[in-house]
Design an enzyme around this catalytic site. Sequence first.
Site, PDB file in Angstrom:
ATOM      1  N   CYS A 112      -6.587  -5.093   6.207  1.00  0.00           N
ATOM      2  CA  CYS A 112      -6.106  -5.582   4.908  1.00  0.00           C
ATOM      3  C   CYS A 112      -5.127  -6.730   5.119  1.00  0.00           C
ATOM      4  O   CYS A 112      -4.131  -6.601   5.825  1.00  0.00           O
ATOM      5  CB  CYS A 112      -5.517  -4.418   4.104  1.00  0.00           C
ATOM      6  SG  CYS A 112      -3.881  -4.619   3.417  1.00  0.00           S
ATOM      7  N   CYS A 141      -1.529  -6.229   4.391  1.00  0.00           N
ATOM      8  CA  CYS A 141      -0.845  -5.371   5.373  1.00  0.00           C
ATOM      9  C   CYS A 141      -0.453  -6.176   6.602  1.00  0.00           C
ATOM     10  O   CYS A 141       0.599  -5.967   7.205  1.00  0.00           O
ATOM     11  CB  CYS A 141      -1.743  -4.223   5.817  1.00  0.00           C
ATOM     12  SG  CYS A 141      -2.268  -3.145   4.485  1.00  0.00           S
TER      13      CYS A 141
END
Length: 529
Positions: free
Chosen positions: A42, A45
């Site tokens: 992600c 992230c």
Amino acid sequence: GTRMSQLYTEEDPLVVLSSSSLKPAVGGSSSAWLVQFFSSWCGHCIQYSSTWRALAQDVKDWQLVVRIGVLDCAQEENFDVCKEFNIKFYPTFKYFHAHSPETDRGTSYRGADREIQSVRQLMVNILQNHTKVDWPDRCPPLEPYSSVELLPLLGQRSDHYTAIIVEEPDSYVGREVVLDLVQYSGVVVKRALSSDLPLLDALKITTFPSVYLLHPNATHTHLHVQKRLRFFFSSLLRTLPGVQRKLKSTTSTSGVLMGALTDQRSSEPWRDFDRSKVYRADLESALHYLLRVELATHNTLEGEELQTFKDFVTLVAKLYPGGGSVVKLMETLSDWLLSLPLPRIPYQAVLDLVDNKMRISGVFLGAELRWVGCQGSRAGLRGYPCSLWTLFHVLTVQHEATPTALENTGLEGETSPVLQVMRRYIKTFFGCEECGRHFEEAAAVSVEKVQNREDQILWLWNQHNMVNYRLAGSLSDDPLFPKAPWPSPSLCSSCHEEKHGVHVWNHDSVLLFLRQHYGASNMSPMYSM
Ligand code: FAD
């Protein structure tokens, strides 16, 4: 235990959790936990990982009462556990109270603001939401004390300091400082509120936050700080006489190895010194130890080893400030090494030269080790590694101050000759192998970014602080000289600032400070040959 994931490693000041370690870690723990469930694919992230790492560093000293973890839901072995903990989006933040049952799946934090300061304040709130029953074992009281409780302490003797932080009700500074000192003995921190008029009256406090200090000998005073910031308060309290970091048990062997590197004589008289000075005696002892002990373990020098040794000697001959015996000896050694056409030399020849030189011309290097600014509180602490850092800091500063010093040495072509030679020296000769490996790893990723002489000074300063962060509280930490971000606010207050509630360095001030501290005019000849 823990394992590597792509975004976070064991080197980060947090716990990398996995399917097998998550439940045992957070269930029944004596501390609270804040875990970020992320996914290594992600994008957000990935971007956020630097903030999370900085947060973990910022609250590293709180880990006895609240720990930071990460778990990568993109790893196949973690699929099930992420499902069990009901993770649907990444990142998801969950916290777990201390002493929670293994069946606890945590409470999600949904605050929109994930900046360091907000998360840190969330952590304080999590701690305060505990009850008497599940209160984290090592967590001190976070509620404010009242004048009724505090005033009777005035004038009392004690075996520790008590610091009273008086602050406004919405301030987090007091609680953050309480937590910053959890791992320290010799000082107890309590908070009180600006609304407590009898207290303000008795202590004559008019500005907030303020720290009032009760000494063990029953006297009491205001604690003077240059800036009313968390970092300044915590840093000052940690350096009070007798305040010590409690040692953590460590699995690292390097602390023990480092002990073996330093001399073992402990009966030497203590030499008083000034922490704002650099002592020639330490630099001379570094060279003494390096030439006579560290290098002497190599019977012959050849190839890369020989080249590294030559470069090191040249560097010191050209950049050691202030001339004198050391420079003469290193120049002689350097000329001799360059004049030798041999591909390999027995190290004994170097030792003979050093000894002869000393006998014949009185050009000498201290005949014994004499630590001053690098004295340890007992044998096996500080000493040689401390002096080696000091030597290389001095060389980076001198390299900037004397732009032409390395001309015609073969080193002038390198962008950061001091770092390159240091790197090769540490890798080839430094007795602590694990230290060398760490240093080489760091250098490999970032030394290329050094573009000029200023960068070189700052790179070494920053790298040294990274090592300090890592070693704080480990076996190689001398209780009298606890590892901490350097320079401390008392050495350089303008070096420290706060941005969005987070400590930041003022790099311009740091550079000015380093030039002054490691500059030729700040070297003390005291205790030297
Ligand atoms: P030191 O860290 O040795 O510092 C010496 C002095 O330098 C301090 O007293 C202070 O005046 C000044 N100083 C402190 N920080 C800075 C800074 N950021 N910039 C400029 N000056 C500063 N030990 C391990 O256990 N594990 C390791 O992996 C490890 N790696 C090392 C790598 C290298 C390259 C070196 C030279 C040493 C390493 N050591 C390691 C040893 C460790 O860093 C210390 O040198 C040792 O524990 C002695 O600590 P000290 O308290 O004397 O302070």
